[in-house]
Design a protein around this motif. Structure first.
Motif, mmCIF file in Angstrom:
data_model
loop_
_atom_site.group_PDB
_atom_site.id
_atom_site.type_symbol
_atom_site.label_atom_id
_atom_site.label_comp_id
_atom_site.label_asym_id
_atom_site.label_seq_id
_atom_site.Cartn_x
_atom_site.Cartn_y
_atom_site.Cartn_z
ATOM 1 N N LEU A 49 -20.878 -48.681 -81.001
ATOM 2 C CA LEU A 49 -19.878 -47.850 -80.363
ATOM 3 C C LEU A 49 -20.449 -47.400 -79.030
ATOM 4 C CD1 LEU A 49 -17.116 -46.643 -81.193
ATOM 5 C CD2 LEU A 49 -18.348 -44.593 -81.831
ATOM 6 N N TYR A 50 -19.687 -47.632 -77.987
ATOM 7 C CA TYR A 50 -20.118 -47.196 -76.675
ATOM 8 C C TYR A 50 -19.522 -45.865 -76.352
ATOM 9 C CZ TYR A 50 -22.224 -51.191 -74.482
ATOM 10 O OH TYR A 50 -23.069 -52.169 -74.114
ATOM 11 N N ARG A 51 -20.364 -44.965 -75.892
ATOM 12 C CA ARG A 51 -19.823 -43.709 -75.398
ATOM 13 C C ARG A 51 -20.179 -43.611 -73.926
ATOM 14 N NH1 ARG A 51 -21.126 -41.165 -80.765
ATOM 15 N NH2 ARG A 51 -23.160 -40.606 -79.966
ATOM 16 N N LYS A 52 -19.159 -43.442 -73.143
ATOM 17 C CA LYS A 52 -19.366 -43.298 -71.711
ATOM 18 C C LYS A 52 -19.173 -41.820 -71.411
ATOM 19 C CE LYS A 52 -17.230 -45.348 -67.623
ATOM 20 N NZ LYS A 52 -16.636 -46.630 -67.218
ATOM 21 N N HIS A 53 -20.189 -41.176 -70.847
ATOM 22 C CA HIS A 53 -20.115 -39.729 -70.603
ATOM 23 C C HIS A 53 -19.847 -39.445 -69.139
ATOM 24 C CE1 HIS A 53 -21.509 -38.992 -74.651
ATOM 25 N NE2 HIS A 53 -22.485 -39.841 -74.443
ATOM 26 N N ILE A 54 -18.878 -38.581 -68.901
ATOM 27 C CA ILE A 54 -18.492 -38.253 -67.528
ATOM 28 C C ILE A 54 -18.775 -36.772 -67.302
ATOM 29 C CG2 ILE A 54 -16.545 -38.142 -65.916
ATOM 30 C CD1 ILE A 54 -15.813 -40.393 -68.611
ATOM 31 N N PHE A 55 -19.632 -36.502 -66.322
ATOM 32 C CA PHE A 55 -19.998 -35.109 -66.055
ATOM 33 C C PHE A 55 -18.906 -34.419 -65.239
ATOM 34 C CE2 PHE A 55 -22.328 -31.952 -63.377
ATOM 35 C CZ PHE A 55 -22.573 -31.057 -64.404
ATOM 36 N N VAL A 56 -18.419 -33.284 -65.739
ATOM 37 C CA VAL A 56 -17.409 -32.514 -65.011
ATOM 38 C C VAL A 56 -18.095 -31.261 -64.469
ATOM 39 C CG1 VAL A 56 -15.154 -31.387 -65.102
ATOM 40 C CG2 VAL A 56 -15.606 -33.402 -66.524
ATOM 41 N N ASN A 57 -18.255 -31.253 -63.155
ATOM 42 C CA ASN A 57 -19.017 -30.191 -62.506
ATOM 43 C C ASN A 57 -18.130 -28.993 -62.180
ATOM 44 O OD1 ASN A 57 -21.187 -28.915 -61.453
ATOM 45 N ND2 ASN A 57 -21.424 -30.258 -59.670
ATOM 46 N N HIS A 67 -7.807 -35.787 -69.812
ATOM 47 C CA HIS A 67 -8.217 -36.777 -68.808
ATOM 48 C C HIS A 67 -9.072 -37.919 -69.341
ATOM 49 C CE1 HIS A 67 -6.614 -34.306 -65.559
ATOM 50 N NE2 HIS A 67 -7.105 -33.262 -66.214
ATOM 51 N N HIS A 68 -9.704 -37.706 -70.503
ATOM 52 C CA HIS A 68 -10.565 -38.754 -71.071
ATOM 53 C C HIS A 68 -10.255 -38.843 -72.564
ATOM 54 C CE1 HIS A 68 -12.623 -38.884 -67.222
ATOM 55 N NE2 HIS A 68 -12.638 -37.566 -67.250
ATOM 56 N N ASP A 69 -11.272 -39.039 -73.420
ATOM 57 C CA ASP A 69 -10.984 -39.067 -74.857
ATOM 58 C C ASP A 69 -11.215 -37.709 -75.512
ATOM 59 O OD1 ASP A 69 -10.220 -41.691 -74.736
ATOM 60 O OD2 ASP A 69 -12.119 -42.502 -75.462
ATOM 61 N N ASP A 70 -12.385 -37.129 -75.262
ATOM 62 C CA ASP A 70 -12.695 -35.837 -75.884
ATOM 63 C C ASP A 70 -13.951 -35.260 -75.217
ATOM 64 O OD1 ASP A 70 -12.754 -33.666 -77.763
ATOM 65 O OD2 ASP A 70 -11.836 -34.981 -79.234
ATOM 66 N N LEU A 71 -14.340 -34.042 -75.636
ATOM 67 C CA LEU A 71 -15.638 -33.510 -75.228
ATOM 68 C C LEU A 71 -16.686 -34.448 -75.823
ATOM 69 C CD1 LEU A 71 -15.686 -29.608 -75.736
ATOM 70 C CD2 LEU A 71 -16.474 -30.834 -73.699
ATOM 71 N N SER A 72 -17.812 -34.617 -75.163
ATOM 72 C CA SER A 72 -18.794 -35.622 -75.573
ATOM 73 C C SER A 72 -19.465 -35.348 -76.911
ATOM 74 C CB SER A 72 -19.881 -35.740 -74.504
ATOM 75 O OG SER A 72 -19.389 -36.463 -73.400
ATOM 76 N N THR A 73 -19.529 -36.394 -77.712
ATOM 77 C CA THR A 73 -20.375 -36.418 -78.895
ATOM 78 C C THR A 73 -21.704 -36.965 -78.404
ATOM 79 O OG1 THR A 73 -18.516 -36.841 -80.350
ATOM 80 C CG2 THR A 73 -20.705 -37.476 -81.168
ATOM 81 N N VAL A 74 -22.803 -36.292 -78.746
ATOM 82 C CA VAL A 74 -24.081 -36.600 -78.111
ATOM 83 C C VAL A 74 -25.220 -36.680 -79.132
ATOM 84 C CG1 VAL A 74 -25.749 -35.674 -76.449
ATOM 85 C CG2 VAL A 74 -23.318 -35.506 -75.955
ATOM 86 N N SER A 75 -25.895 -37.803 -79.188
ATOM 87 C CA SER A 75 -27.076 -37.935 -80.042
ATOM 88 C C SER A 75 -28.269 -37.325 -79.319
ATOM 89 C CB SER A 75 -27.355 -39.406 -80.314
ATOM 90 O OG SER A 75 -27.775 -40.023 -79.106
ATOM 91 N N MET A 125 -16.153 -37.624 -72.811
ATOM 92 C CA MET A 125 -16.528 -39.002 -73.145
ATOM 93 C C MET A 125 -15.314 -39.907 -73.252
ATOM 94 S SD MET A 125 -17.395 -38.945 -77.194
ATOM 95 C CE MET A 125 -16.218 -38.270 -78.369
ATOM 96 N N GLU A 126 -15.602 -41.195 -73.075
ATOM 97 C CA GLU A 126 -14.628 -42.238 -73.388
ATOM 98 C C GLU A 126 -15.349 -43.205 -74.315
ATOM 99 O OE1 GLU A 126 -13.010 -43.789 -69.737
ATOM 100 O OE2 GLU A 126 -12.311 -41.789 -69.150
ATOM 101 N N VAL A 127 -14.670 -43.630 -75.342
ATOM 102 C CA VAL A 127 -15.300 -44.443 -76.373
ATOM 103 C C VAL A 127 -14.802 -45.886 -76.321
ATOM 104 C CG1 VAL A 127 -15.665 -44.646 -78.859
ATOM 105 C CG2 VAL A 127 -15.548 -42.398 -77.815
ATOM 106 N N PHE A 128 -15.741 -46.821 -76.408
ATOM 107 C CA PHE A 128 -15.417 -48.247 -76.385
ATOM 108 C C PHE A 128 -16.204 -49.001 -77.444
ATOM 109 C CE2 PHE A 128 -15.367 -46.649 -72.009
ATOM 110 C CZ PHE A 128 -14.062 -46.934 -71.646
ATOM 111 N N VAL A 129 -15.768 -50.202 -77.715
ATOM 112 C CA VAL A 129 -16.504 -51.091 -78.615
ATOM 113 C C VAL A 129 -16.719 -52.411 -77.873
ATOM 114 C CG1 VAL A 129 -16.465 -52.265 -80.846
ATOM 115 C CG2 VAL A 129 -15.321 -50.069 -80.585
ATOM 116 N N PRO A 130 -17.961 -52.942 -77.876
ATOM 117 C CA PRO A 130 -18.182 -54.240 -77.235
ATOM 118 C C PRO A 130 -17.659 -55.367 -78.121
ATOM 119 C CG PRO A 130 -20.256 -53.401 -78.090
ATOM 120 C CD PRO A 130 -19.200 -52.389 -78.431
#
Ligand SMILES: *[C@@H]1O[C@H](CO)[C@@H](O)[C@H](O)[C@H]1NC(C)=O
Ligand SMILES: *[C@@H]1O[C@H](CO)[C@@H](O)[C@H](O)[C@H]1NC(C)=O
Ligand SMILES: *[C@@H]1O[C@H](CO)[C@@H](O)[C@H](O)[C@H]1NC(C)=O
Length: 250
Positions: free
Chosen positions: A20-28, A43-51, A132-137
């Motif tokens: 699972l790809y998580r792309k994180h976008i920083f909102v300043n 604007h995206h998928d959700d607040l980031s899930t972060v390992s 975050m936005e979530v993708f699958v390769p």
């Protein structure tokens, strides 16, 4: 007021058995946890899930000067032991800072930048955050030139894959076991003097076959393929026909 979004993107791959790809976008822009969640869901998928590894990576973002930033972590049913992710993922929550979580009134989770560890704080605290936005390769079993691969991915899925961290590479390599070609196309392209990911991702992490960037690749070697057996990137002739990896929405 419209928040300013700094396009500083990390692409992190996680999930042990599935890629699972998580792309994180920083909102300043500083917001309460709930408003940050609303913003990300709009604007995206959700607040980031972060390992733990992603928290370390996100904490090095030079665009962020704040000591703490929001991620999608929040307390469930007034129980100091019960936390979950806004996006609903089953991601482990195992990197609390010392003496955290420590106060039942502090029901939202942030990352403290200088330790890259979790802290619980009051949800009304105004902090910058990551969406975050979530993708699958997905490996495509077709032999196509680089341009054809890009078109195919953009028409049928989202984009050609970016490999912007080690863990990310491993996940894609795991995903390409059934590839019919030894190399697979990635979204790596050379144009007007430099290499870049077509998705616009950050090209800090590098895994070239030679030391450093191939600064002046031969004229016919302007597209980047992944060498699946050696775990490295190789500049190749864009007209070569290879299997390729796209990103799709889960
Ligand atoms: C955590 O919260 C969920 C949702 O409210 C609940 O189903 C679960 O039983 C809680 N777990 C613990 C250990 O309190
Ligand atoms: C793609 O090329 C490989 C290697 O040349 C070949 O083994 C495979 O059958 C080809 N796949 C398709 C779908 O044509
Ligand atoms: C890739 O596969 C290896 C071996 O099965 C596994 O140890 C590793 O965790 C996987 N990596 C990812 C990122 O999925």
């Amino acid at each position: 007021m419209k928040p300013t979004v700094t396009v500083f993107i990390f692409l992190s791959l996680f999930g042990l058995n599935f890629s699972l790809y998580r792309k994180h976008i920083f909102v300043n822009e500083i917001m309460t946890w709930e408003n940050a969640q609303k913003y990300c869901r709009k604007h995206h998928d959700d607040l980031s899930t972060v390992s733990k590894e992603e928290a370390q990576q996100l904490s090095t973002n030079p665009e962020n000067n704040n000591a703490h930033f929001w991620i999608g972590l929040h307390m469930i049913s007034n129980n100091l032991e019960n936390w979950s992710w806004s996006g609903g993922e089953d991601q482990k929550i195992d990197y609390w800072d010392i003496r955290q979580p420590n106060d039942i009134a502090e029901q939202c989770g942030c990352v403290r930048r200088n330790t890259a560890k979790l802290h619980n704080v009051v949800c009304s605290l105004p902090l910058p955050f990551y969406c975050m936005e979530v993708f699958v390769p997905i490996l495509v079993h077709q032999n196509k030139t680089w341009d054809e691969s890009l078109n195919y991915c953009r028409q049928n899925y989202i984009d050609l894959v970016s490999l912007s961290s080690q863990i990310n590479m491993e996940g894609v390599i795991n995903n390409t076991i059934t590839s019919q070609t030894a190399y697979v196309w990635t979204g790596l392209r050379f144009m007007v003097g430099h290499w870049f990911w077509v998705s616009g991702d950050n090209l800090q992490y590098k895994a070239w076959s030679t030391v450093g960037d191939p600064q002046c690749p031969a004229r016919n070697l302007h597209c980047g393929a992944l060498d699946r057996s050696r775990n490295i990137w190789q500049p190749k002739d864009c007209e070569e026909k290879l299997n390729f990896v796209c990103l799709r929405k889960p």
